[in-house]
Design a protein around this motif. Structure first.
Motif, PDB file in Angstrom:
ATOM      1  N   LEU A 186      63.909   6.978  65.935  1.00 60.67           N
ATOM      2  CA  LEU A 186      63.178   8.207  65.368  1.00 60.67           C
ATOM      3  C   LEU A 186      63.796   8.570  63.576  1.00 60.67           C
ATOM      4  CD1 LEU A 186      64.180  11.478  67.080  1.00 60.67           C
ATOM      5  CD2 LEU A 186      61.719  10.447  66.743  1.00 60.67           C
ATOM      6  N   ARG A 187      63.383   8.816  62.645  1.00 59.77           N
ATOM      7  CA  ARG A 187      63.245   8.027  61.184  1.00 59.77           C
ATOM      8  C   ARG A 187      62.948   9.106  60.671  1.00 59.77           C
ATOM      9  NH1 ARG A 187      62.474   1.992  60.288  1.00 59.77           N
ATOM     10  NH2 ARG A 187      62.828   1.906  62.222  1.00 59.77           N
ATOM     11  N   ALA A 188      63.322   9.172  59.707  1.00 56.95           N
ATOM     12  CA  ALA A 188      62.407   9.974  58.182  1.00 56.95           C
ATOM     13  C   ALA A 188      62.012   8.342  57.156  1.00 56.95           C
ATOM     14  CB  ALA A 188      63.302  10.143  57.604  1.00 56.95           C
ATOM     15  N   CYS A 189      61.040   8.661  56.846  1.00 60.35           N
ATOM     16  CA  CYS A 189      59.703   8.353  56.494  1.00 60.35           C
ATOM     17  C   CYS A 189      58.957   9.110  55.162  1.00 60.35           C
ATOM     18  CB  CYS A 189      59.345   7.357  56.175  1.00 60.35           C
ATOM     19  SG  CYS A 189      57.860   8.565  57.970  1.00 60.35           S
ATOM     20  N   ALA A 190      58.690   8.478  54.213  1.00 64.05           N
ATOM     21  CA  ALA A 190      58.271   9.640  53.390  1.00 64.05           C
ATOM     22  C   ALA A 190      56.457   9.213  53.627  1.00 64.05           C
ATOM     23  CB  ALA A 190      58.104   9.389  51.637  1.00 64.05           C
ATOM     24  N   ALA A 191      55.826   9.973  53.193  1.00 64.37           N
ATOM     25  CA  ALA A 191      54.326  10.007  53.505  1.00 64.37           C
ATOM     26  C   ALA A 191      53.123   8.925  53.028  1.00 64.37           C
ATOM     27  CB  ALA A 191      53.482  11.388  54.322  1.00 64.37           C
ATOM     28  N   ASN A 192      52.627   8.123  53.368  1.00 66.47           N
ATOM     29  CA  ASN A 192      52.003   7.242  52.680  1.00 66.47           C
ATOM     30  C   ASN A 192      50.373   7.894  52.100  1.00 66.47           C
ATOM     31  OD1 ASN A 192      49.781   6.632  54.830  1.00 66.47           O
ATOM     32  ND2 ASN A 192      50.760   4.453  54.638  1.00 66.47           N
ATOM     33  N   ARG A 193      49.881   7.235  51.861  1.00 73.27           N
ATOM     34  CA  ARG A 193      48.722   8.129  50.962  1.00 73.27           C
ATOM     35  C   ARG A 193      47.226   8.739  52.548  1.00 73.27           C
ATOM     36  NH1 ARG A 193      45.841   8.154  46.029  1.00 73.27           N
ATOM     37  NH2 ARG A 193      47.115   6.074  45.384  1.00 73.27           N
ATOM     38  N   SER A 194      47.453   7.728  52.620  1.00 72.82           N
ATOM     39  CA  SER A 194      46.581   7.727  54.281  1.00 72.82           C
ATOM     40  C   SER A 194      47.283   8.983  55.247  1.00 72.82           C
ATOM     41  CB  SER A 194      46.169   6.606  55.365  1.00 72.82           C
ATOM     42  OG  SER A 194      45.662   6.732  56.110  1.00 72.82           O
ATOM     43  N   GLN A 195      48.657   9.107  55.089  1.00 70.48           N
ATOM     44  CA  GLN A 195      49.492   9.824  56.272  1.00 70.48           C
ATOM     45  C   GLN A 195      48.723  11.253  55.545  1.00 70.48           C
ATOM     46  OE1 GLN A 195      52.675   7.262  56.479  1.00 70.48           O
ATOM     47  NE2 GLN A 195      52.498   6.577  57.900  1.00 70.48           N
ATOM     48  N   VAL A 206      51.523  13.056  49.493  1.00 69.33           N
ATOM     49  CA  VAL A 206      52.245  12.138  49.360  1.00 69.33           C
ATOM     50  C   VAL A 206      53.607  12.065  49.024  1.00 69.33           C
ATOM     51  CG1 VAL A 206      51.528   9.526  48.084  1.00 69.33           C
ATOM     52  CG2 VAL A 206      50.194  10.702  48.610  1.00 69.33           C
ATOM     53  N   GLY A 207      54.593  11.007  49.480  1.00 69.48           N
ATOM     54  CA  GLY A 207      55.911  11.094  49.941  1.00 69.48           C
ATOM     55  C   GLY A 207      56.712  12.108  50.000  1.00 69.48           C
ATOM     56  N   ALA A 208      55.534  13.260  50.908  1.00 71.77           N
ATOM     57  CA  ALA A 208      56.271  14.296  51.560  1.00 71.77           C
ATOM     58  C   ALA A 208      57.371  13.572  52.772  1.00 71.77           C
ATOM     59  CB  ALA A 208      54.861  15.354  52.351  1.00 71.77           C
ATOM     60  N   PRO A 209      58.045  14.307  53.047  1.00 69.66           N
ATOM     61  CA  PRO A 209      58.833  14.072  54.204  1.00 69.66           C
ATOM     62  C   PRO A 209      58.124  13.778  55.529  1.00 69.66           C
ATOM     63  CG  PRO A 209      60.033  16.115  53.529  1.00 69.66           C
ATOM     64  CD  PRO A 209      59.084  15.189  52.860  1.00 69.66           C
ATOM     65  N   LEU A 210      58.251  12.650  56.742  1.00 73.72           N
ATOM     66  CA  LEU A 210      57.824  12.411  57.576  1.00 73.72           C
ATOM     67  C   LEU A 210      59.167  12.698  59.268  1.00 73.72           C
ATOM     68  CD1 LEU A 210      54.174  10.961  57.056  1.00 73.72           C
ATOM     69  CD2 LEU A 210      54.587  13.298  57.349  1.00 73.72           C
TER      70      LEU A 210
END
Length: 101
Positions: A41-50, A58-62
């Motif tokens: 598991l890891r945190a990432c930032a949402a890209n446009r498609s996600q 876009v950029g929201a934490p996922l």
């Protein structure tokens, strides 16, 4: 991601129209039994498609979940990337293999 050699003839239509869990399809249709999974598991930032698919910006934490499913003799048979918008849900892994549609 699935190794083509292990899943000959598997199509998107067959995946979508299955009446069982994904791992049951692997077993019944291809003789592949998933005996364990390993996840990171890891945190990432949402890209446009996600962001579009998860109804967020876009950029929201996922939460990114990387799962490898293994068959007998620790043979990897599936690599899966999942992305979770945790704004209204939480991730709770179980200690056994369970499919969540």
């Amino acid at each position: 991601y699935l190794p083509v050699a292990l899943f000959p003839g598997l199509t998107e239509q067959r995946l979508r129209n299955r009446q069982t869990t994904l791992y049951q399809l692997y077993q019944d249709g291809f003789g592949i039994t998933v005996v364990r999974t390993a996840e990171r598991l890891r945190a990432c930032a949402a890209n446009r498609s996600q962001a579009r698919l998860l109804n967020t910006e876009v950029g929201a934490p996922l939460l990114q979940i990387i799962r490898v499913a293994y068959s007998f003799q620790d043979r990897p048979v599936e690599l899966r990337y999942s992305y979770v918008n945790t704004r209204r849900c939480e991730y709770r892994p179980d200690s056994f293999v369970r499919e969540h549609g």
